[in-house]
Design an enzyme around this catalytic site. Structure first.
Site, short mmCIF file in Angstrom:
data_model
loop_
_atom_site.label_atom_id
_atom_site.label_comp_id
_atom_site.label_asym_id
_atom_site.label_seq_id
_atom_site.Cartn_x
_atom_site.Cartn_y
_atom_site.Cartn_z
N TRP A 72 38.03 39.98 32.34
CA TRP A 72 38.09 40.28 33.78
C TRP A 72 39.06 41.42 34.09
O TRP A 72 38.79 42.28 34.94
CB TRP A 72 38.43 39.01 34.56
CG TRP A 72 38.50 39.21 36.03
CD1 TRP A 72 39.60 39.08 36.82
CD2 TRP A 72 37.44 39.60 36.92
NE1 TRP A 72 39.29 39.36 38.14
CE2 TRP A 72 37.97 39.68 38.22
CE3 TRP A 72 36.10 39.89 36.74
CZ2 TRP A 72 37.21 40.03 39.33
CZ3 TRP A 72 35.34 40.24 37.84
CH2 TRP A 72 35.89 40.31 39.11
N PHE A 75 33.59 35.62 28.56
CA PHE A 75 34.75 36.35 29.06
C PHE A 75 35.61 35.42 29.87
O PHE A 75 35.18 34.35 30.32
CB PHE A 75 34.33 37.59 29.88
CG PHE A 75 33.82 37.30 31.26
CD1 PHE A 75 34.67 37.33 32.35
CD2 PHE A 75 32.49 37.00 31.47
CE1 PHE A 75 34.20 37.07 33.63
CE2 PHE A 75 32.01 36.73 32.75
CZ PHE A 75 32.87 36.77 33.83
N CYS A 76 36.88 35.81 30.04
CA CYS A 76 37.84 35.04 30.83
C CYS A 76 38.69 36.05 31.61
O CYS A 76 38.16 37.04 32.08
CB CYS A 76 38.68 34.14 29.93
SG CYS A 76 39.62 35.05 28.69
N ARG A 77 39.96 35.83 31.72
CA ARG A 77 40.83 36.78 32.42
C ARG A 77 41.23 37.93 31.52
O ARG A 77 41.14 39.08 31.89
CB ARG A 77 42.07 36.06 32.96
CG ARG A 77 43.01 36.98 33.71
CD ARG A 77 44.26 36.23 34.22
NE ARG A 77 45.23 37.17 34.72
CZ ARG A 77 46.13 37.79 33.98
NH1 ARG A 77 46.19 37.55 32.70
NH2 ARG A 77 46.98 38.63 34.51
#
Length: 189
Positions: free
Chosen positions: A165, A136-138
């Protein structure tokens, strides 16, 4: 002897050849249960977990509902990996996630990268190629790239938390508000 071609000959040579495509004929047999049954591909099955793909392209997707239980009872079976840079991770991360920034992911997951150095730099053991990982990231774009890079490095059990996120924080706030709205304290009797 230096000989030059007239411009029209050069242009004629540069134009693509015309090709014709013969029509294709397909025979269509009546559908049978064996032909219509959908069998999930190996990329859609995450052994030991019930992750599913909602798209026909890209890495398999993990939803908030599938990820939430993994954060509440973490195991060594599935690694949740935050691919944001360290300054972004400092603002908050999903519980039980480990950090492996996208900027170093390709080189650090390569088979030639030393496992001891990986452990020192990231504070967790270098995943084995068969390790199940959720990136996952932003917002889900860098994590999709991370899935592709990990796949190229030989990691085949990778998934993308597409909402990442932003989705996580929104859902957690909603859950907190719903929990607080239904809470009846001692003073409310």
């Amino acid at each position: 002897m230096n000989r030059t071609l007239p411009l029209r000959n050069i242009l004629r040579a540069a134009t693509p050849l015309r090709t014709t495509i013969a029509p294709c004929v397909f025979s269509v047999a009546a559908p049978t249960p064996a032909r219509t049954a959908r069998v999930p591909s190996a990329a859609q099955v995450f052994v030991g977990a019930r992750f599913k793909t909602t798209k026909s392209w890209g890495p398999p997707i993990v939803s908030y509902e599938e990820l939430k239980p993994l954060t509440e009872q973490p195991t060594d079976d599935i690694l949740i990996v935050d691919v944001r840079e360290n300054d972004e991770v400092a603002l908050g991360s999903i519980p039980s996630a480990v950090s492996l920034p996208l900027s170093v992911l390709k080189s650090h997951l390569s088979p030639t990268y030393n496992a001891g150095t990986f452990q020192k730099e990231h504070a967790f053991a270098k995943p084995l190629p068969e390790q199940k990982m959720v990136f996952f990231c932003r917002s889900g774009k860098r994590s999709a790239t991370a899935c592709q890079l990990a796949d190229e490095a030989g990691y085949k059990n990778v998934r993308n938390y597409e909402g990442s996120w932003l989705d996580w924080t929104r859902r957690e706030k909603e859950a907190d508000m719903n929990g607080a709205a239904g809470y009846k304290g001692d003073d409310d009797d």
